[in-house]
Design an enzyme around this catalytic site. Sequence first.
Site, short mmCIF file in Angstrom:
data_model
loop_
_atom_site.label_atom_id
_atom_site.label_comp_id
_atom_site.label_asym_id
_atom_site.label_seq_id
_atom_site.Cartn_x
_atom_site.Cartn_y
_atom_site.Cartn_z
N HIS A 140 -12.75 -31.77 -20.80
CA HIS A 140 -13.41 -30.36 -20.35
C HIS A 140 -12.49 -29.23 -20.62
O HIS A 140 -11.26 -29.52 -20.49
CB HIS A 140 -13.88 -30.55 -18.70
CG HIS A 140 -14.75 -29.45 -18.13
ND1 HIS A 140 -14.20 -28.42 -17.87
CD2 HIS A 140 -16.08 -29.67 -17.93
CE1 HIS A 140 -15.49 -27.66 -17.60
NE2 HIS A 140 -16.39 -28.37 -17.52
N ASP A 217 -8.58 -35.79 -14.09
CA ASP A 217 -9.81 -34.95 -13.65
C ASP A 217 -10.75 -35.86 -13.07
O ASP A 217 -11.74 -36.48 -13.90
CB ASP A 217 -10.15 -34.18 -14.97
CG ASP A 217 -11.54 -33.27 -14.78
OD1 ASP A 217 -12.29 -33.57 -13.94
OD2 ASP A 217 -11.85 -32.84 -15.88
N GLN A 220 -16.14 -35.82 -12.20
CA GLN A 220 -17.33 -36.74 -12.64
C GLN A 220 -17.11 -38.15 -11.98
O GLN A 220 -18.11 -39.12 -11.73
CB GLN A 220 -17.70 -36.83 -13.95
CG GLN A 220 -18.04 -35.58 -14.61
CD GLN A 220 -19.16 -34.95 -14.25
OE1 GLN A 220 -20.01 -35.45 -13.52
NE2 GLN A 220 -19.32 -33.47 -14.30
N LYS A 243 -20.22 -31.01 -6.76
CA LYS A 243 -20.72 -31.82 -7.51
C LYS A 243 -21.21 -33.44 -6.59
O LYS A 243 -21.41 -34.31 -7.24
CB LYS A 243 -20.00 -32.37 -8.79
CG LYS A 243 -19.69 -31.32 -9.82
CD LYS A 243 -18.73 -31.72 -10.96
CE LYS A 243 -18.60 -30.44 -11.76
NZ LYS A 243 -19.73 -30.39 -12.37
N CYS A 382 -19.17 -27.45 -21.84
CA CYS A 382 -17.69 -27.24 -21.77
C CYS A 382 -16.94 -28.37 -22.46
O CYS A 382 -15.91 -28.54 -22.23
CB CYS A 382 -17.29 -27.16 -20.41
SG CYS A 382 -17.93 -25.85 -19.47
#
Length: 424
Positions: A140, A217, A220, A243, A382
Amino acid sequence: MELQSYPIDVAAIREDFPVLGRKVGGDVSTPGEGPEDTEPLVYLDNAATSQTPKQVVDSIVDYYYGYNANVHRGIHQLSQEASVAYEEAHDRVADFIGAEGREEIVFTKNTTEAMNLVAYAWGLNELGPGDRVVLTEMEHHASLVTWQQLAKKTGAEVKYIRVDDEGRLDMEHAKALIDESTKMVSVVHVSNTLGTVNPVDELADMAHEVGAYIFVDGAQSVPTRPVDVGDIDADFLAFSGHKMLGPTGIGALYGKEHILEAMEPYLYGGDMIRKVTYEDATWEDLPWKFEAGTPNIAQGIGLHAAIDYLDDIGMDKVQAHEELLAEYAYDQLSEFDDIEIYGPPGDDRGGLVAFNLGSVHAHDLSSILNDYAVAVRAGDHCTQPLHDKLGAPASTRASFYIYNTREEIDALVEAIDGARELFA
């Protein structure tokens, strides 16, 4: 298929999300008001932002109506209550991801800020010419651009682990790139475009073998599956509350305590200091050293409530439900020769499917889907360099969460049929 046949009680869950009862579609001139010819909302944009249940909203309202005050600044009762609630939110996050304690949890406004915090508070002091930062081709922009720009400031180099034709990392290439010059490996856990679930534990081992750190990261992954920072041996991990059923404006950075202790602050101001003179200052204990100024108190309390909600369901069941929907969507879309799906097979991906319909631009397709009340994401998500590699200027992404159903995926397919006829 009945809602009750899912790994979780979707029917009961949907009752907690009033927005799912909305009707939408077509042009919208006034927020909250659509045209007369509307359909029930099919919300499939959860990788961008999930919806928020009543329980989370209630926790925020309770704060503002019951004990709205600044934290760590007052002796009065409201400030004490707010401080306790805010600190307990750190404890809750630590427990949720397997951290040792609140000292390892820094609240940020999102994953992007957490990435920048580490890049500038650690990287600006630790990186220099001859040092390497290893990323992946599916990163991202929050990771890719941050480390790219930091490398320009420090003279370090950035290398990218290749993504193969199936949307997976080339682990042999990873072994070649992560060498003795590597100081940081920053990798997305679940790709927000490909749905690929990366082997972050293996990458952590590679990084640690050469004395490097790994930044995961988790934007998600933390919302959608059990994640334990000890199991994957992450040095840093970040994720965003919006999220995972929480409010916007709140995220979290996990960092191993000894690393955070050695880092200098990224922001300066109130609440992060212990002693100030006209000549110098010393810093407060972790995690407050990295939380300058009045923090997002209400949002932190809301994140606590969101984690409680997810834990009541069970993160293993959240993952099972999302993977079930992703596989179903992949299988349904794979039936059409004019649809190109990006990423691994449907039985080996996170809960999203990015695709293109023939020569139809993703923005045009998304607009037509909106007329059918189907909300998806269209664009490069992104991940512009990844889309360049895929040879696609953009893609349409459907992403799923705990309140979505197979019937909503059927509605997506039906809407795509309508778009196909329109553009024929």
